[in-house]
Write a protein that holds these residues in place. Sequence first.
Motif, PDB file in Angstrom:
ATOM      1  N   UNK A  42       0.799  -1.226   0.000  1.00 57.55           N
ATOM      2  CA  UNK A  42       0.000   0.000   0.000  1.00 57.55           C
ATOM      3  C   UNK A  42       0.829   1.272   0.000  1.00 57.55           C
ATOM      4  N   UNK A  43       2.122   1.196   0.325  1.00 61.05           N
ATOM      5  CA  UNK A  43       2.939   2.403   0.380  1.00 61.05           C
ATOM      6  C   UNK A  43       4.112   2.397  -0.582  1.00 61.05           C
ATOM      7  N   UNK A  44       4.447   1.269  -1.197  1.00 60.47           N
ATOM      8  CA  UNK A  44       5.679   1.182  -1.972  1.00 60.47           C
ATOM      9  C   UNK A  44       5.457   0.714  -3.402  1.00 60.47           C
ATOM     10  N   UNK A  45       6.191   1.342  -4.308  1.00 65.05           N
ATOM     11  CA  UNK A  45       6.150   0.979  -5.727  1.00 65.05           C
ATOM     12  C   UNK A  45       7.572   0.862  -6.268  1.00 65.05           C
ATOM     13  N   UNK A  46       7.722   0.004  -7.255  1.00 63.96           N
ATOM     14  CA  UNK A  46       8.979  -0.083  -7.999  1.00 63.96           C
ATOM     15  C   UNK A  46       8.743   0.479  -9.392  1.00 63.96           C
ATOM     16  N   UNK A  47       9.613   1.405  -9.794  1.00 67.59           N
ATOM     17  CA  UNK A  47       9.457   2.124 -11.058  1.00 67.59           C
ATOM     18  C   UNK A  47      10.563   1.744 -12.035  1.00 67.59           C
ATOM     19  N   UNK A  48      10.205   1.709 -13.323  1.00 68.48           N
ATOM     20  CA  UNK A  48      11.172   1.619 -14.414  1.00 68.48           C
ATOM     21  C   UNK A  48      10.866   2.750 -15.382  1.00 68.48           C
ATOM     22  N   UNK A  49      11.858   3.606 -15.629  1.00 67.20           N
ATOM     23  CA  UNK A  49      11.658   4.750 -16.504  1.00 67.20           C
ATOM     24  C   UNK A  49      12.760   4.807 -17.560  1.00 67.20           C
ATOM     25  N   UNK A  50      12.466   5.504 -18.632  1.00 64.80           N
ATOM     26  CA  UNK A  50      13.473   5.809 -19.654  1.00 64.80           C
ATOM     27  C   UNK A  50      13.269   7.257 -20.071  1.00 64.80           C
ATOM     28  N   UNK A  51      14.207   8.097 -19.647  1.00 66.29           N
ATOM     29  CA  UNK A  51      14.119   9.538 -19.888  1.00 66.29           C
ATOM     30  C   UNK A  51      15.416  10.003 -20.527  1.00 66.29           C
ATOM     31  N   UNK A  52      15.293  10.749 -21.605  1.00 64.02           N
ATOM     32  CA  UNK A  52      16.457  11.228 -22.358  1.00 64.02           C
ATOM     33  C   UNK A  52      17.369  10.075 -22.740  1.00 64.02           C
ATOM     34  N   UNK A  53      16.751   8.925 -23.036  1.00 64.23           N
ATOM     35  CA  UNK A  53      17.516   7.761 -23.463  1.00 64.23           C
ATOM     36  C   UNK A  53      18.175   6.986 -22.347  1.00 64.23           C
ATOM     37  N   UNK A  54      17.964   7.405 -21.101  1.00 66.70           N
ATOM     38  CA  UNK A  54      18.601   6.753 -19.954  1.00 66.70           C
ATOM     39  C   UNK A  54      17.543   5.978 -19.167  1.00 66.70           C
ATOM     40  N   UNK A  55      17.810   4.700 -18.918  1.00 67.45           N
ATOM     41  CA  UNK A  55      16.874   3.860 -18.180  1.00 67.45           C
ATOM     42  C   UNK A  55      17.218   3.875 -16.691  1.00 67.45           C
ATOM     43  N   UNK A  56      16.218   4.073 -15.860  1.00 65.46           N
ATOM     44  CA  UNK A  56      16.405   4.120 -14.411  1.00 65.46           C
ATOM     45  C   UNK A  56      15.400   3.196 -13.736  1.00 65.46           C
ATOM     46  N   UNK A  57      15.792   2.635 -12.579  1.00 71.57           N
ATOM     47  CA  UNK A  57      14.892   1.878 -11.716  1.00 71.57           C
ATOM     48  C   UNK A  57      15.018   2.418 -10.298  1.00 71.57           C
ATOM     49  N   UNK A  58      13.882   2.540  -9.626  1.00 70.66           N
ATOM     50  CA  UNK A  58      13.908   3.057  -8.260  1.00 70.66           C
ATOM     51  C   UNK A  58      12.626   2.678  -7.546  1.00 70.66           C
ATOM     52  N   UNK A  59      12.637   2.831  -6.227  1.00 73.16           N
ATOM     53  CA  UNK A  59      11.477   2.549  -5.387  1.00 73.16           C
ATOM     54  C   UNK A  59      10.975   3.842  -4.758  1.00 73.16           C
ATOM     55  N   UNK A  60       9.668   3.945  -4.599  1.00 72.47           N
ATOM     56  CA  UNK A  60       9.077   5.090  -3.918  1.00 72.47           C
ATOM     57  C   UNK A  60       8.251   4.626  -2.732  1.00 72.47           C
ATOM     58  N   UNK A  61       8.121   5.524  -1.771  1.00 74.42           N
ATOM     59  CA  UNK A  61       7.329   5.269  -0.564  1.00 74.42           C
ATOM     60  C   UNK A  61       6.330   6.401  -0.370  1.00 74.42           C
ATOM     61  N   UNK A  62       5.072   6.056  -0.149  1.00 74.59           N
ATOM     62  CA  UNK A  62       4.066   7.053   0.192  1.00 74.59           C
ATOM     63  C   UNK A  62       4.324   7.513   1.625  1.00 74.59           C
ATOM     64  N   UNK A  63       4.450   8.812   1.804  1.00 72.21           N
ATOM     65  CA  UNK A  63       4.723   9.385   3.121  1.00 72.21           C
ATOM     66  C   UNK A  63       3.437   9.855   3.792  1.00 72.21           C
ATOM     67  N   UNK A  64       2.540  10.438   3.008  1.00 79.95           N
ATOM     68  CA  UNK A  64       1.295  10.973   3.554  1.00 79.95           C
ATOM     69  C   UNK A  64       0.221  10.852   2.478  1.00 79.95           C
ATOM     70  N   UNK A  65      -0.915  10.260   2.818  1.00 74.91           N
ATOM     71  CA  UNK A  65      -1.993  10.093   1.854  1.00 74.91           C
ATOM     72  C   UNK A  65      -3.323  10.259   2.556  1.00 74.91           C
TER      73      UNK A  65
END
Length: 207
Positions: A42-65
């Motif tokens: 309910x608070x965490x997601x894993x992301x895969x992005x490609x921006x300006x030709x660069x691929x990144x992976x990271x995790x996010x946490x919901x702090x306040x909802x």
Amino acid sequence: MSMVKQTIDVDVPVRNAYNQWTQFEEFPSFMEGVEDVTQLDDRHCHWQTRIAGVRREFDTEIVDQLADERISWRTVGGDVKQKGVVTFQGLDEGHTRVSLAMDVEPEGMAEKAADALGILDRRVKGDLKRFKGFIEDHGHETGAWRGRVQPSDSAAGPLGGGTPTPSDAPFREAPGTMGTPGPTNTSPGAQEPRPMPPGDSDGRRLS
């Protein structure tokens, strides 16, 4: 870090706009450069992005909802450092103002160049425009998660989890309905408890 702020008005009630934003795995449908978002709990997601030709992976946490008002988050691991908040303001029964503010630390030469050229700001503006088109074209949200996440809940660690109090316990609802905390009966028309996707302990998406 670089601050980005954008606002857009969408032609749907605040409840519908907020509900749609809680469906993180739908973000690739309207967010440029977002290839995949996997809901971990309910608070965490894993992301895969490609921006300006660069691929990144990271995790996010919901702090306040807080339902129909705000969702704030931060990164907790991976190639990206950012934090932000999206807020929802009902203008009338059928219109909502969605405001997004982000602090982003550009990584690498490509991201820094993009930030210097204002590309990040234009991309966020474009994301909000596509969100507006997405929710207005559908006419209703594709799912909803209306649980409460408080800042103190995030102290359990990157993938930990506090236990919601009974009054804050999350519930799910069918698109376009005005649901109430999930009942346990299975009578016709009753909402069922949130199903758990294979391998997940607590998903947000509606099936």
